[in-house]
Write an enzyme that holds these catalytic residues in place. Structure first.
Site, short mmCIF file in Angstrom:
data_model
loop_
_atom_site.label_atom_id
_atom_site.label_comp_id
_atom_site.label_asym_id
_atom_site.label_seq_id
_atom_site.Cartn_x
_atom_site.Cartn_y
_atom_site.Cartn_z
N CYS A 73 0.84 -1.20 0.00
CA CYS A 73 0.00 0.00 0.00
C CYS A 73 0.88 1.25 0.00
O CYS A 73 1.32 1.71 1.05
CB CYS A 73 -0.92 -0.02 1.22
SG CYS A 73 -1.91 1.47 1.34
N CYS B 237 -0.43 4.15 2.01
CA CYS B 237 -0.29 4.02 3.47
C CYS B 237 1.15 4.29 3.88
O CYS B 237 1.41 4.91 4.90
CB CYS B 237 -0.64 2.62 3.95
SG CYS B 237 -2.10 1.91 3.22
N ASP B 238 2.11 3.77 3.11
CA ASP B 238 3.50 3.71 3.58
C ASP B 238 4.48 4.57 2.80
O ASP B 238 5.63 4.69 3.20
CB ASP B 238 3.99 2.24 3.53
CG ASP B 238 3.12 1.35 4.41
OD1 ASP B 238 2.62 1.84 5.41
OD2 ASP B 238 2.96 0.17 4.07
#
Ligand code: NDP
Length: 310
Positions: free
Chosen positions: A134, A137-138
């Site tokens: 992701c 997300c990261d």
């Protein structure tokens, strides 16, 4: 035990649209949200192909809007994962990881699909320490770093393009020499000066120390030559598998684990009263809009089923 006319398992565009239609039909649905409330779109950025948003919309905002729209008509939500279902007779039984137990006259399954990993040694232990599926997300953690993305589809192109906001360089490792991604997304990645491609190649090993990922071994699949590269990040963009484990063999699945519709074009399953919508039954279109459409159909089928039983 609490009894419901409709329980919706999963909360992406399919589940929310099913909830919208079921609540407007006064069926007072309960949505069991699952591990990723809002589904895959909550981990994406700009959605440019959902009709009604001429300038595009952020995935998380779209999902939040869908949820709010259902709440206006009385949909209830439960933050839990369904751990088991008993579909052997009606009413169906549903149990969650919170220990909640429900009965349901109809069940709508919209559990979607989850990111696939390569299956390399230590890969799962390194999630959060350099391995991710992701980028949204990261990605933030890879400012000015060199990262690698595996895959040749839209997910890989989107992840790579997004990562260039932070990373100094992004290399897409693809096992063939042609991309599967849509022309627009391919072009966007190809035109991005921070992205380059390693064709006909596969990640064969992840190198790491106590701090996390430090490098990769990458094999050229044509020449068999293996090279070692330094990196702190490996992002998976190799597709998704359907979340059907909790059904424990009670619903007919295809060879890849997707629910098989039994009465096309209706989203019926082999169990009367159980309907499936969204990516959990769709390995072909896998779009937010087609998931939403099938969610609408599942709710209408559930309503009809309940009427016919009365
Ligand atoms: P796809 O199945 O389209 O692509 C998966 C890619 O990963 C392929 O290139 C495949 O290689 C490669 N791959 C699969 N398994 C492995 C493996 N074990 N090792 C190495 N490579 C592997 O999945 P996507 O998730 O990219 O896309 C799914 C759907 O979602 C598509 O319909 C896509 O259009 C849509 N989507 C749309 C987006 C948007 O519009 N914003 C964003 C993301 C997805 P090969 O090509 O050789 O099979």
């Amino acid at each position: 035990m609490e009894s419901r006319k409709v329980i919706i398992v999963g909360s992406g565009p399919a589940g929310y649209t099913a909830a919208l239609y079921a609540s407007r039909a006064d069926l007072k649905p309960l949505v069991i949200l699952g591990s990723e409330p809002g589904g895959q779109l909550t981990t994406t950025t700009e959605v440019e192909n959902f009709p009604g948003f001429p300038e595009g919309i952020q995935g998380p905002e779209l999902m939040e809007n869908m949820k709010k729209q259902t709440e206006r008509f009385g949909t209830e939500y439960l933050s839990a994962m369904v751990t088991s279902v008993d579909l052997s007779k009606r009413p169906f039984k549903v149990e969650t990881d919170n220990g909640d137990k429900f009965e349901a006259e109809t069940l709508i399954i919209s559990t979607g699909a989850s990111a696939k990993y390569l299956g390399l040694e230590n890969e799962k232990e390194l999630i959060g320490k350099g391995v991710s599926a992701c980028a949204t997300c990261d990605g933030f953690f890879y400012r000015n770093k060199i990262v690698y993305v595996v895959g040749g589809g839209d997910t890989a192109m989107e992840e790579a393009t997004f990562l260039t906001k932070f990373a100094s360089k992004v290399t897409i490792v693809h096992r063939r020499d042609t991309l599967r991604a849509s022309k627009t997304m391919q072009q966007r990645a190809i035109d991005n000066p921070k992205i380059d491609f390693l064709w006909d190649s596969a990640v064969s090993e992840i190198l790491f120390d106590d701090t996390g990922v430090t490098g990769l071994k990458i094999k050229n699949l044509k020449t068999e030559e293996e090279n070692q590269v330094d990196t702190h990040g490996l992002f998976m963009g190799i597709g998704h598998s359907p979340n059907t484990g909790f059904l424990n063999g009670q619903i007919d699945l295809d060879d890849h684990g997707f629910i098989v519709p039994t009465n096309s074009p209706h989203p019926d399953t082999n169990i009367p009263g159980v309907f499936a919508c969204g990516d959990v039954q769709d390995s072909y279109y896998r779009q937010a809009i087609s998931a939403a459409g099938s969610g609408c159909m599942a709710a209408i089928r559930a309503e009809k089923f309940i009427e016919d039983q009365a």
